[in-house]
Design an enzyme around this catalytic site. Structure first.
Site, PDB file in Angstrom:
ATOM      1  N   ARG A  39      -7.427  45.776  19.834  1.00 25.14           N
ATOM      2  CA  ARG A  39      -7.763  44.624  20.684  1.00 25.14           C
ATOM      3  C   ARG A  39      -8.203  43.418  19.852  1.00 25.14           C
ATOM      4  NH1 ARG A  39      -8.962  45.764  26.325  1.00 25.14           N
ATOM      5  NH2 ARG A  39      -7.379  47.296  26.832  1.00 25.14           N
ATOM      6  N   ARG A  43     -10.310  38.776  24.732  1.00 24.29           N
ATOM      7  CA  ARG A  43     -11.217  37.811  25.378  1.00 24.29           C
ATOM      8  C   ARG A  43     -12.389  37.362  24.528  1.00 24.29           C
ATOM      9  NH1 ARG A  43     -11.563  41.494  30.521  1.00 24.29           N
ATOM     10  NH2 ARG A  43     -11.453  42.866  28.730  1.00 24.29           N
ATOM     11  N   ARG A  52      -5.634  32.103  28.400  1.00 20.57           N
ATOM     12  CA  ARG A  52      -5.808  32.894  29.622  1.00 20.57           C
ATOM     13  C   ARG A  52      -6.238  32.049  30.813  1.00 20.57           C
ATOM     14  NH1 ARG A  52      -5.900  35.778  32.781  1.00 20.57           N
ATOM     15  NH2 ARG A  52      -7.312  37.548  32.791  1.00 20.57           N
ATOM     16  N   ASP A  88       0.715  45.579  26.789  1.00 23.09           N
ATOM     17  CA  ASP A  88      -0.217  46.531  27.395  1.00 23.09           C
ATOM     18  C   ASP A  88       0.487  47.870  27.571  1.00 23.09           C
ATOM     19  OD1 ASP A  88      -3.083  46.380  28.747  1.00 23.09           O
ATOM     20  OD2 ASP A  88      -1.861  47.837  29.829  1.00 23.09           O
ATOM     21  N   TYR A 165      -3.167  56.989  34.850  1.00 26.34           N
ATOM     22  CA  TYR A 165      -3.119  55.726  35.597  1.00 26.34           C
ATOM     23  C   TYR A 165      -2.166  55.822  36.780  1.00 26.34           C
ATOM     24  CZ  TYR A 165      -5.962  53.072  32.321  1.00 26.34           C
ATOM     25  OH  TYR A 165      -7.006  52.604  31.581  1.00 26.34           O
TER      26      TYR A 165
HETATM   27  O1  CP3 Z   1      -4.974  45.536  20.547  1.00 24.87           O
HETATM   28  C1  CP3 Z   1      -4.415  44.443  20.773  1.00 24.87           C
HETATM   29  O2  CP3 Z   1      -4.876  43.357  20.407  1.00 24.87           O
HETATM   30  C2  CP3 Z   1      -3.038  44.465  21.430  1.00 24.87           C
HETATM   31  C3  CP3 Z   1      -2.998  44.355  22.851  1.00 24.87           C
HETATM   32  C4  CP3 Z   1      -3.434  45.489  23.754  1.00 24.87           C
HETATM   33  C5  CP3 Z   1      -3.949  45.253  25.057  1.00 24.87           C
HETATM   34  N1  CP3 Z   1      -4.050  46.447  25.700  1.00 24.87           N
HETATM   35  C6  CP3 Z   1      -4.241  43.932  25.613  1.00 24.87           C
HETATM   36  C7  CP3 Z   1      -5.137  43.825  26.771  1.00 24.87           C
HETATM   37  C8  CP3 Z   1      -3.317  46.870  23.611  1.00 24.87           C
HETATM   38  C9  CP3 Z   1      -2.903  47.664  22.388  1.00 24.87           C
HETATM   39  C10 CP3 Z   1      -3.715  47.456  24.858  1.00 24.87           C
HETATM   40  C11 CP3 Z   1      -3.656  48.901  25.108  1.00 24.87           C
HETATM   41  C12 CP3 Z   1      -4.260  49.409  26.346  1.00 24.87           C
HETATM   42  N2  CP3 Z   1      -4.206  48.885  27.608  1.00 24.87           N
HETATM   43  C13 CP3 Z   1      -4.941  50.635  26.442  1.00 24.87           C
HETATM   44  C14 CP3 Z   1      -5.154  51.593  25.295  1.00 24.87           C
HETATM   45  C15 CP3 Z   1      -6.249  51.147  24.423  1.00 24.87           C
HETATM   46  C16 CP3 Z   1      -7.607  51.429  24.977  1.00 24.87           C
HETATM   47  O3  CP3 Z   1      -8.327  50.468  25.245  1.00 24.87           O
HETATM   48  O4  CP3 Z   1      -7.926  52.616  25.095  1.00 24.87           O
HETATM   49  C17 CP3 Z   1      -5.347  50.816  27.769  1.00 24.87           C
HETATM   50  C18 CP3 Z   1      -6.145  51.977  28.324  1.00 24.87           C
HETATM   51  C19 CP3 Z   1      -4.865  49.709  28.498  1.00 24.87           C
HETATM   52  C20 CP3 Z   1      -4.989  49.466  29.948  1.00 24.87           C
HETATM   53  C21 CP3 Z   1      -5.804  48.274  30.226  1.00 24.87           C
HETATM   54  N3  CP3 Z   1      -5.399  46.977  29.966  1.00 24.87           N
HETATM   55  C22 CP3 Z   1      -7.084  48.226  30.792  1.00 24.87           C
HETATM   56  C23 CP3 Z   1      -7.912  49.445  31.205  1.00 24.87           C
HETATM   57  C24 CP3 Z   1      -7.439  46.887  30.890  1.00 24.87           C
HETATM   58  C25 CP3 Z   1      -8.649  46.348  31.578  1.00 24.87           C
HETATM   59  C26 CP3 Z   1      -9.858  46.471  30.737  1.00 24.87           C
HETATM   60  C27 CP3 Z   1     -10.069  45.210  29.986  1.00 24.87           C
HETATM   61  O5  CP3 Z   1     -10.397  45.283  28.800  1.00 24.87           O
HETATM   62  O6  CP3 Z   1      -9.914  44.159  30.626  1.00 24.87           O
HETATM   63  C28 CP3 Z   1      -6.397  46.111  30.320  1.00 24.87           C
HETATM   64  C29 CP3 Z   1      -6.348  44.650  30.172  1.00 24.87           C
HETATM   65  C30 CP3 Z   1      -6.067  44.103  28.800  1.00 24.87           C
HETATM   66  N4  CP3 Z   1      -5.177  44.621  27.895  1.00 24.87           N
HETATM   67  C31 CP3 Z   1      -6.658  42.923  28.234  1.00 24.87           C
HETATM   68  C32 CP3 Z   1      -6.062  42.735  26.981  1.00 24.87           C
HETATM   69  C33 CP3 Z   1      -6.292  41.600  26.022  1.00 24.87           C
HETATM   70  C34 CP3 Z   1      -7.658  42.006  28.917  1.00 24.87           C
HETATM   71  C35 CP3 Z   1      -6.924  41.209  29.914  1.00 24.87           C
HETATM   72  C36 CP3 Z   1      -7.535  39.854  30.157  1.00 24.87           C
HETATM   73  O7  CP3 Z   1      -7.256  38.920  29.382  1.00 24.87           O
HETATM   74  O8  CP3 Z   1      -8.256  39.747  31.151  1.00 24.87           O
END
Ligand code: CP3
Length: 360
Positions: A39, A43, A52, A88, A165
């Protein structure tokens, strides 16, 4: 497999092939421990929040120009040793027929979750990858914009985490629906896992063809399974997945809360095993042996602590990782929102400086 391994290997420029990140994936000695952060584009970064403010999260994922901008900006601003594709793990569920949404405060939501064995019949196969074409276009855009020496990591969700999911319809605390489905109807479960494995293999190998140098498989929620259940319901599927990935491309097998599953994860596959902060790297390396590299494992919350504490923990992790080759520094899970950006940049410099010093 998209191409034969030797062809892919020879496509790597010497700059990429000799990058500290790919050397560590191959367990070759490095001068400086490579570091990147899950990540790293997100944010906590003001530049990400500015983009965003104008686009939804899904729009950001589906616009290759924007995905390129946030990926490359994060990698360059932090000085990390690898970039990770901005996307994602849940995007693959849309072409399988699941309706995905990200709602404010709630996180991801699946509008038509799989609740019964017969629901598996409506899951589509990913024969045609074109609905995910924006991901491959982003890979090409990022590869063109990124420094020639910085490897790009592609990724996908692991079938268990994706199934959680798809069945729960969103995030969950105890995964009651997903696990009940698995115990009640193992044959429908196996059918669903097979569909997910097949889709994921095609998706990852297509990312490789588009230009990523390594792939990470996120099994984020697998740590909620008992080892015996992992063995029965997940291991055969993960073994098939890894066996079908291009062997020329390093794969990182990541999960959280996996202290009791590490040997089984190693048996499933992956050139690198991702470790969260609940395990000690020294013990982990003893358990896993020299055949795999490890990645991790700072607690993401430590980044909120004063720099002196971060420094102490970096030193500890480098010491625990030990002198054997094959350690990639990372967090144990993704960077949290509100993490101070200066602390993240400072962490990257500390890993580089301290690992260099310890080897000279
Ligand atoms: O790592 C990186 O910088 C690359 C991008 C990336 C995102 N999601 C962007 C994201 C990667 C590799 C993921 C993987 C992901 N997505 C996982 C596995 C990693 C982990 O955290 O265990 C999972 C479970 C998800 C599913 C997911 N996506 C969730 C549960 C959420 C909501 C929680 C949160 O942090 O908001 C997301 C949203 C998400 N994925 C965001 C980002 C940057 C935030 C979205 C926003 O800008 O509001």
């Amino acid at each position: 497999m998209p191409q034969d391994s030797a062809a892919l290997r020879s496509q790597l420029s010497p700059l990429l092939r000799e990058s500290p990140f790919l050397k560590a994936c191959r367990r070759e000695p490095v001068e400086v421990t490579p570091v990147w952060l899950m990540r790293q584009a997100g944010r906590y970064m003001p530049e990400y929040r500015a983009i965003r403010a104008r686009h939804s999260f899904l729009e950001l994922c589906k616009r290759p120009d924007l995905a390129t901008e946030v990926t490359v900006h994060a990698a360059e601003a932090l000085g990390v040793d690898a970039a990770i594709l901005f996307a994602d793990i849940l995007l693959i569920l849309e072409p399988l027929g699941l309706q995905l949404d990200f709602t404010k405060g709630e996180g991801p939501v699946i509008r038509n979750p799989l609740r019964s064995a017969t629901d598996v019949d409506r899951v589509l196969r990913l024969d045609d990858l074109s609905p995910l074409g924006f991901v491959f276009e982003a890979v090409r855009g990022i590869r063109a914009a990124l420094k020639a020496s910085i490897p790009l990591i592609g990724f996908a969700g692991a079938p268990y985490t994706l199934a959680c999911y798809a069945i729960e319809g969103g995030s969950s605390r105890h995964y009651v629906s997903a696990k009940t489905f698995m115990y009640r109807d193992p044959s429908a479960w196996n059918e669903l896992m097979s569909i997910l494995v097949d889709a994921t293999v095609r998706y990852l190998n297509a990312q490789v063809e588009a230009g990523v140098q390594a792939v990470q498989i996120f099994d984020s929620w697998v740590g909620n399974l008992a080892p015996a259940d992992y063995r029965r319901f997940v291991l055969p599927h993960m073994t098939e997945l890894f066996a079908r990935l291009d062997p020329a491309v390093p794969s990182i097998h990541f999960g959280t809360d996996t202290g009791a599953l590490l040997e089984l994860q190693k048996a499933a596959g992956g050139s690198v095993i991702g470790i969260d902060w609940r395990s000690e790297l020294e013990l982990v390396r003893r358990r896993l042996g020299p055949e795999v590299a490890v990645q991790g494992n700072l607690d993401p919350v430590v980044l909120f602590a004063p720099l002196s504490e971060i420094e102490r923990q970096v030193e500890r992790i480098l010491r625990e990782a030990g002198p054997a080759p094959g350690h990639i520094f990372n967090l144990g899970h993704g960077i949290l929102p509100h993490t101070p950006v200066e602390h993240v940049a400072a962490l990257v410099s500390m890993v580089h400086e301290k690992s260099l010093k310890s080897r000279s």
